[in-house]
Write a protein that holds these residues in place. Sequence first.
Motif, PDB file in Angstrom:
ATOM      1  N   UNK A 137       0.835  -1.211   0.000  1.00  0.00           N
ATOM      2  CA  UNK A 137       0.000   0.000   0.000  1.00  0.00           C
ATOM      3  C   UNK A 137       0.863   1.251   0.000  1.00  0.00           C
ATOM      4  N   UNK A 138       1.942   1.251   0.770  1.00  0.00           N
ATOM      5  CA  UNK A 138       2.841   2.402   0.810  1.00  0.00           C
ATOM      6  C   UNK A 138       3.458   2.641  -0.565  1.00  0.00           C
ATOM      7  N   UNK A 139       3.886   1.566  -1.240  1.00  0.00           N
ATOM      8  CA  UNK A 139       4.458   1.710  -2.587  1.00  0.00           C
ATOM      9  C   UNK A 139       3.448   2.359  -3.528  1.00  0.00           C
ATOM     10  N   UNK A 140       2.207   1.864  -3.496  1.00  0.00           N
ATOM     11  CA  UNK A 140       1.182   2.423  -4.369  1.00  0.00           C
ATOM     12  C   UNK A 140       0.903   3.876  -4.080  1.00  0.00           C
ATOM     13  N   UNK A 141       0.847   4.226  -2.801  1.00  0.00           N
ATOM     14  CA  UNK A 141       0.504   5.607  -2.443  1.00  0.00           C
ATOM     15  C   UNK A 141       1.672   6.558  -2.624  1.00  0.00           C
ATOM     16  N   UNK A 142       2.906   6.060  -2.540  1.00  0.00           N
ATOM     17  CA  UNK A 142       4.052   6.887  -2.926  1.00  0.00           C
ATOM     18  C   UNK A 142       3.960   7.204  -4.417  1.00  0.00           C
ATOM     19  N   UNK A 143       3.542   6.224  -5.206  1.00  0.00           N
ATOM     20  CA  UNK A 143       3.328   6.474  -6.634  1.00  0.00           C
ATOM     21  C   UNK A 143       2.303   7.564  -6.869  1.00  0.00           C
ATOM     22  N   UNK A 144       1.197   7.519  -6.093  1.00  0.00           N
ATOM     23  CA  UNK A 144       0.193   8.574  -6.201  1.00  0.00           C
ATOM     24  C   UNK A 144       0.787   9.924  -5.804  1.00  0.00           C
ATOM     25  N   UNK A 145       1.673   9.899  -4.804  1.00  0.00           N
ATOM     26  CA  UNK A 145       2.306  11.134  -4.369  1.00  0.00           C
ATOM     27  C   UNK A 145       3.210  11.731  -5.428  1.00  0.00           C
ATOM     28  N   UNK A 146       3.899  10.892  -6.173  1.00  0.00           N
ATOM     29  CA  UNK A 146       4.753  11.367  -7.258  1.00  0.00           C
ATOM     30  C   UNK A 146       3.907  11.901  -8.411  1.00  0.00           C
ATOM     31  N   UNK A 147       2.808  11.225  -8.700  1.00  0.00           N
ATOM     32  CA  UNK A 147       1.988  11.526  -9.880  1.00  0.00           C
ATOM     33  C   UNK A 147       1.064  12.720  -9.712  1.00  0.00           C
ATOM     34  N   UNK A 148       0.366  12.813  -8.592  1.00  0.00           N
ATOM     35  CA  UNK A 148      -0.796  13.696  -8.489  1.00  0.00           C
ATOM     36  C   UNK A 148      -0.503  15.191  -8.627  1.00  0.00           C
ATOM     37  N   UNK A 149       0.487  15.775  -7.907  1.00  0.00           N
ATOM     38  CA  UNK A 149       0.693  17.217  -8.051  1.00  0.00           C
ATOM     39  C   UNK A 149       1.045  17.635  -9.470  1.00  0.00           C
ATOM     40  N   UNK A 150       1.892  16.855 -10.142  1.00  0.00           N
ATOM     41  CA  UNK A 150       2.282  17.195 -11.510  1.00  0.00           C
ATOM     42  C   UNK A 150       1.102  17.079 -12.463  1.00  0.00           C
ATOM     43  N   UNK A 151       0.327  16.002 -12.322  1.00  0.00           N
ATOM     44  CA  UNK A 151      -0.859  15.852 -13.165  1.00  0.00           C
ATOM     45  C   UNK A 151      -1.841  16.990 -12.945  1.00  0.00           C
ATOM     46  N   UNK A 152      -2.080  17.362 -11.676  1.00  0.00           N
ATOM     47  CA  UNK A 152      -3.027  18.432 -11.383  1.00  0.00           C
ATOM     48  C   UNK A 152      -2.525  19.774 -11.908  1.00  0.00           C
ATOM     49  N   UNK A 153      -1.210  20.008 -11.807  1.00  0.00           N
ATOM     50  CA  UNK A 153      -0.655  21.252 -12.325  1.00  0.00           C
ATOM     51  C   UNK A 153      -0.792  21.312 -13.844  1.00  0.00           C
ATOM     52  N   UNK A 154      -0.546  20.191 -14.528  1.00  0.00           N
ATOM     53  CA  UNK A 154      -0.717  20.144 -15.982  1.00  0.00           C
ATOM     54  C   UNK A 154      -2.169  20.397 -16.355  1.00  0.00           C
ATOM     55  N   UNK A 155      -3.089  19.814 -15.599  1.00  0.00           N
ATOM     56  CA  UNK A 155      -4.516  20.054 -15.843  1.00  0.00           C
ATOM     57  C   UNK A 155      -4.862  21.533 -15.677  1.00  0.00           C
TER      58      UNK A 155
END
Length: 404
Positions: free
Chosen positions: A105-123
């Motif tokens: 679960x930690x691995x998956x949520x670290x992935x979300x942590x890497x992905x989400x701010x950049x994706x939201x900023x691009x949006x």
Amino acid sequence: MKWPPWLNNTVLGAGLASFFGDLGYETVTVLLPSFLILLGAPVYALGIIEGLSDGASSFVKLFSGHFADKLGKRREFALAGSVATAIFPAFIAAAGSWFIVLAGRVIGWIGKGIRSPSRDAILANSVERKDLGKTFGFHRASDTLGAIAGPAIALVLVSTVAIRTIIWLAVIPGFLAFIALWLFLKEKNTAPRDNPRKLIPSLKGLPSQFKAFLGAVLVFGIADFSQTLLIAFAIVALTPSLGFTMATATGAGLYLIRNIIYAASSYPLGWMGDRIGRRPVLIMGYSLAVVSFVGFVLVSPSIIAYAILFGLCGVFIAAEDALEGALAGEMVGEDSRGLGFGALAAVNGVGDFVSSVMIGFIWTFIGYSAGFTIAAVIAAAGTILLIWTTRAVKQTKHSVGSTP
């Protein structure tokens, strides 16, 4: 039919990726409480798993947003994070103890942590400012359509297919999400920032109005415990009358109702925020959280009562997800949006960490009513702080046909 200008390829692609991503990890989420029970894990283990996962994700979001802005590599950060979210179900499916589930679960949520701010900023950078509410509302709705499909598939399969096998299958949509981001997510202005500041000075340089808003988000977040814990509560409360297998299916069904309401509410709430002001709609959402927590204290175990309360949770979380991001995009300048969204995500993650661990232990050692009561009081305090700290925010309203 002509698409509205804000519904561009980046917005559509991010929505498609979120649909597949949520289909995968929400399938895992809805089965995780029952899977942990089968592993013999205590109730507080779920709070620790959810809390530590959110806590790890929150700090990663802060740093990833900063470095994505600094390097001009938001797309690359978004893609790297999506790989981790794709593979985490495999770790859980192979687990023989709740400690391995925690690691996955930690691995998956670290992935979300890497992905989400950049994706939201691009949006946020891909549309005009007047369309931020609709953009984030559409994205959250797409996200939650996947969150509807995942529990629905789990609900259909759980009586005939082993839970562990279903979790293995959840890897497939995760990789489809990565492919969607790789094909469609396009970033404007990819150049590294000139003379970038270090992280702490950059955080200090965020607008004071935005930092006050983050304080209210943090307090409310301490009450906003993981919805996985809510599934666990429903399973435990309904098992005496329904039996474990039927209670597991009912928990999945209740979560499915929550996600359907979430998906149906996300775009309308974003649209309302664009029309009447994002602040009042978010205040309404926070207030509904207080009502739902109080409701769980007052009602007796009942599928119908729980369905109504899970639906209220869907509405308040839709308002929270769509309007917090839209308000953040409005308060923070374009060159710092990755950091701004990272700070928002970090604050939410810290709140989630504290709330999930706290509620897990309160439920284990004191009782469910005490946990919901404490959550209601803290959520009410967060709502009052939101009203107070954002009182000077200009009400951004746009009528049909308006220009930015």
